[in-house]
Design a protein around this motif. Structure first.
Motif, PDB file in Angstrom:
ATOM      1  N   ARG A 198      13.558  23.000  16.879  1.00 53.63           N
ATOM      2  CA  ARG A 198      13.991  23.672  18.107  1.00 53.63           C
ATOM      3  C   ARG A 198      14.854  22.750  18.963  1.00 53.63           C
ATOM      4  NH1 ARG A 198       8.657  25.989  17.953  1.00 53.63           N
ATOM      5  NH2 ARG A 198       7.877  24.339  19.327  1.00 53.63           N
ATOM      6  N   ARG A 199      14.682  21.454  18.784  1.00 58.10           N
ATOM      7  CA  ARG A 199      15.485  20.488  19.514  1.00 58.10           C
ATOM      8  C   ARG A 199      16.728  20.065  18.737  1.00 58.10           C
ATOM      9  NH1 ARG A 199      10.665  16.501  21.603  1.00 58.10           N
ATOM     10  NH2 ARG A 199      12.369  15.467  22.694  1.00 58.10           N
ATOM     11  N   GLY A 200      16.982  20.743  17.615  1.00 56.07           N
ATOM     12  CA  GLY A 200      18.179  20.466  16.831  1.00 56.07           C
ATOM     13  C   GLY A 200      18.131  19.190  16.044  1.00 56.07           C
ATOM     14  N   LEU A 201      16.925  18.763  15.637  1.00 54.11           N
ATOM     15  CA  LEU A 201      16.754  17.485  14.958  1.00 54.11           C
ATOM     16  C   LEU A 201      16.425  17.690  13.483  1.00 54.11           C
ATOM     17  CD1 LEU A 201      14.654  15.723  17.712  1.00 54.11           C
ATOM     18  CD2 LEU A 201      17.065  15.333  17.185  1.00 54.11           C
ATOM     19  N   PRO A 202      17.019  16.895  12.600  1.00 64.13           N
ATOM     20  CA  PRO A 202      16.709  17.015  11.179  1.00 64.13           C
ATOM     21  C   PRO A 202      15.349  16.418  10.848  1.00 64.13           C
ATOM     22  CG  PRO A 202      18.250  15.211  11.546  1.00 64.13           C
ATOM     23  CD  PRO A 202      18.057  15.880  12.881  1.00 64.13           C
ATOM     24  N   VAL A 203      14.555  17.191  10.131  1.00 63.40           N
ATOM     25  CA  VAL A 203      13.262  16.754   9.599  1.00 63.40           C
ATOM     26  C   VAL A 203      13.144  17.320   8.192  1.00 63.40           C
ATOM     27  CG1 VAL A 203      12.049  16.517  11.805  1.00 63.40           C
ATOM     28  CG2 VAL A 203      12.126  18.747  10.682  1.00 63.40           C
ATOM     29  N   THR A 204      12.213  16.779   7.422  1.00 63.01           N
ATOM     30  CA  THR A 204      12.063  17.253   6.049  1.00 63.01           C
ATOM     31  C   THR A 204      11.830  18.755   6.018  1.00 63.01           C
ATOM     32  OG1 THR A 204      10.847  16.957   3.979  1.00 63.01           O
ATOM     33  CG2 THR A 204       9.595  16.743   6.016  1.00 63.01           C
ATOM     34  N   GLU A 205      12.473  19.425   5.073  1.00 63.21           N
ATOM     35  CA  GLU A 205      12.407  20.885   4.998  1.00 63.21           C
ATOM     36  C   GLU A 205      11.428  21.380   3.940  1.00 63.21           C
ATOM     37  OE1 GLU A 205      16.805  22.371   5.852  1.00 63.21           O
ATOM     38  OE2 GLU A 205      16.744  20.616   4.556  1.00 63.21           O
ATOM     39  N   ASN A 206      11.095  20.516   3.009  1.00 63.03           N
ATOM     40  CA  ASN A 206      10.262  20.918   1.880  1.00 63.03           C
ATOM     41  C   ASN A 206       8.970  20.111   1.877  1.00 63.03           C
ATOM     42  OD1 ASN A 206      12.361  22.711   0.866  1.00 63.03           O
ATOM     43  ND2 ASN A 206      13.463  20.837   0.367  1.00 63.03           N
ATOM     44  N   ASP A 207       8.151  20.319   0.860  1.00 54.84           N
ATOM     45  CA  ASP A 207       6.869  19.622   0.784  1.00 54.84           C
ATOM     46  C   ASP A 207       7.078  18.107   0.840  1.00 54.84           C
ATOM     47  OD1 ASP A 207       5.757  22.095   0.507  1.00 54.84           O
ATOM     48  OD2 ASP A 207       5.102  21.814  -1.583  1.00 54.84           O
ATOM     49  N   PHE A 208       6.304  17.458   1.683  1.00 49.05           N
ATOM     50  CA  PHE A 208       6.328  16.004   1.834  1.00 49.05           C
ATOM     51  C   PHE A 208       5.384  15.400   0.794  1.00 49.05           C
ATOM     52  CE2 PHE A 208       4.577  12.099   3.584  1.00 49.05           C
ATOM     53  CZ  PHE A 208       5.676  11.456   4.127  1.00 49.05           C
ATOM     54  N   LEU A 209       5.828  14.326   0.143  1.00 49.56           N
ATOM     55  CA  LEU A 209       4.996  13.673  -0.867  1.00 49.56           C
ATOM     56  C   LEU A 209       4.466  12.352  -0.350  1.00 49.56           C
ATOM     57  CD1 LEU A 209       3.887  13.417  -3.818  1.00 49.56           C
ATOM     58  CD2 LEU A 209       5.909  11.988  -4.233  1.00 49.56           C
ATOM     59  N   ASP A 210       3.150  12.190  -0.380  1.00 50.63           N
ATOM     60  CA  ASP A 210       2.504  10.889  -0.261  1.00 50.63           C
ATOM     61  C   ASP A 210       2.078  10.510  -1.675  1.00 50.63           C
ATOM     62  OD1 ASP A 210       0.691   8.799  -0.019  1.00 50.63           O
ATOM     63  OD2 ASP A 210      -0.244   9.593   1.774  1.00 50.63           O
ATOM     64  N   SER A 211       2.562   9.371  -2.165  1.00 49.30           N
ATOM     65  CA  SER A 211       2.327   9.045  -3.573  1.00 49.30           C
ATOM     66  C   SER A 211       0.859   8.832  -3.904  1.00 49.30           C
ATOM     67  CB  SER A 211       3.138   7.808  -3.978  1.00 49.30           C
ATOM     68  OG  SER A 211       2.653   6.637  -3.341  1.00 49.30           O
ATOM     69  N   PHE A 212       0.009   8.600  -2.912  1.00 47.23           N
ATOM     70  CA  PHE A 212      -1.419   8.486  -3.192  1.00 47.23           C
ATOM     71  C   PHE A 212      -2.023   9.822  -3.608  1.00 47.23           C
ATOM     72  CE2 PHE A 212      -1.285   4.273  -1.445  1.00 47.23           C
ATOM     73  CZ  PHE A 212      -2.381   3.628  -1.992  1.00 47.23           C
ATOM     74  N   SER A 213      -1.280  10.918  -3.459  1.00 48.56           N
ATOM     75  CA  SER A 213      -1.793  12.226  -3.870  1.00 48.56           C
ATOM     76  C   SER A 213      -1.616  12.497  -5.363  1.00 48.56           C
ATOM     77  CB  SER A 213      -1.094  13.332  -3.084  1.00 48.56           C
ATOM     78  OG  SER A 213       0.268  13.450  -3.468  1.00 48.56           O
ATOM     79  N   LEU A 214      -0.842  11.666  -6.057  1.00 48.06           N
ATOM     80  CA  LEU A 214      -0.555  11.914  -7.467  1.00 48.06           C
ATOM     81  C   LEU A 214      -1.591  11.240  -8.364  1.00 48.06           C
ATOM     82  CD1 LEU A 214       3.310  11.351  -7.567  1.00 48.06           C
ATOM     83  CD2 LEU A 214       2.081  13.518  -7.389  1.00 48.06           C
ATOM     84  N   ASP A 215      -1.938  11.918  -9.452  1.00 48.51           N
ATOM     85  CA  ASP A 215      -2.801  11.303 -10.455  1.00 48.51           C
ATOM     86  C   ASP A 215      -2.080  10.127 -11.097  1.00 48.51           C
ATOM     87  OD1 ASP A 215      -4.797  13.161 -10.017  1.00 48.51           O
ATOM     88  OD2 ASP A 215      -4.116  14.482 -11.631  1.00 48.51           O
TER      89      ASP A 215
END
Length: 298
Positions: A198-215
């Motif tokens: 809403r403030r016109g700022l770019p932020v990630t648009e898709n799922d964010f990955l934290d690598s600790f979530s991966l097997d």
């Protein structure tokens, strides 16, 4: 980081891509190495993952034992973009760190023993229930100023083990500090992303990955497939490379997560897939430029 991943649908396809000067169908990826400065094996792996691998930037933990070495490495490599990994918790009993501000000035940030809380669910809940915003501001400013005092210039602020700061008021404080210091902020949860958009700022648009979530098993193949499946728009991976040497194994229960991150990030396969898939690996300098000219105090 405390959240493994966040599933959120794209609110406006191509919005951040276009704000950053890319076409709406561009596939943009930030690969940021978190925890730089925690200990020497992380420092070495982060530098290699950026200089020889597909990572584009890193985030510095100012209070940690390896931070002085990390800042020396950055001072000799001004081309490496880095952020400040704002830190209010400590999960390493063997290499403890504390607040930069004297304990008597930030008592609400400390556990009954006078130490930083552990980022367990219980520890985070206790911290967030009692932490005073004015004391958080003191500590965050100290961490930012400790970097500025060395002559280094960060690009952004993000959070260690507290996704988007853990509270709305902490996130807003951090955005205000970013305005003051001319930085961007990593924002990846809702409603924070909606607020920034809403403030016109770019932020990630898709799922964010934290690598600790991966097997760990099959991780390289999983990473490669994630690159092939990367959606259009701005994506971000928070990765955690380390050499995983004997010293790491003695102090860090997550050393194997870090070692397997390092192995993939520096592999020929990673570079080949990024090239084949025409993925633009960017960093927070691009984000920072838009934030610096767009964001205003609320």
């Amino acid at each position: 980081m405390d959240e493994a991943s966040a599933s959120a649908s794209v609110v406006s396809s191509g919005l951040s891509s276009e704000l950053l000067g890319y076409p709406s169908d561009a596939r943009l990826l930030i690969v940021n190495c978190d925890d730089f400065g925690m200990y020497p094996a992380i420092n070495a792996a982060v530098i290699e993952s950026i200089e020889e691998g597909i990572a584009g930037s890193c985030s510095l933990m100012v209070q940690c034992p390896g931070a002085p070495q990390a800042m020396k490495l950055l001072s000799r490599r001004p081309q490496i973009p880095f952020g400040i990994h704002l830190t209010l918790v400590c999960e390493m009993p063997g290499i403890r760190w504390g607040s930069l501000i004297a304990r008597e000035r930030v008592p609400s940030l400390l556990d009954p023993a006078g130490k930083l809380f552990s980022p367990t669910p219980e520890g985070r809940a206790a911290l967030l229930a009692q932490a005073r915003l004015d004391e958080i501001e003191l500590e965050f400013r100290a961490q930012i100023d400790a970097v500025a005092g060395t002559g280094l210039t960060p690009t952004h602020l993000d959070f260690h083990c507290l996704a988007d700061g853990g509270r709305d008021d902490i996130l807003e404080l951090t955005v205000a500090l970013a305005v003051e210091y001319g930085l961007a902020v990593r924002v990846w949860l809702e409603p924070g992303r909606q607020s920034m958009r809403r403030r016109g700022l770019p932020v990630t648009e898709n799922d964010f990955l934290d690598s600790f979530s991966l097997d760990i098993e099959g991780k390289a193949a999983r990473y490669a497939q994630m690159l092939r499946d990367l959606p259009a728009g701005l994506n971000e991976w928070a990765v955690h490379p380390s050499l995983g040497d004997k010293e790491s194994q003695a102090v860090d229960d997550g050393w194997l997560v870090r070692r397997t991150d390092y192995e993939f990030l520096t592999s020929p396969q990673a570079r080949e897939v990024v090239q084949q898939e025409d993925i633009a690996v960017i960093d927070y300098r691009t984000i920072q430029r838009v934030w610096s000219r767009s964001v205003r105090p609320r």
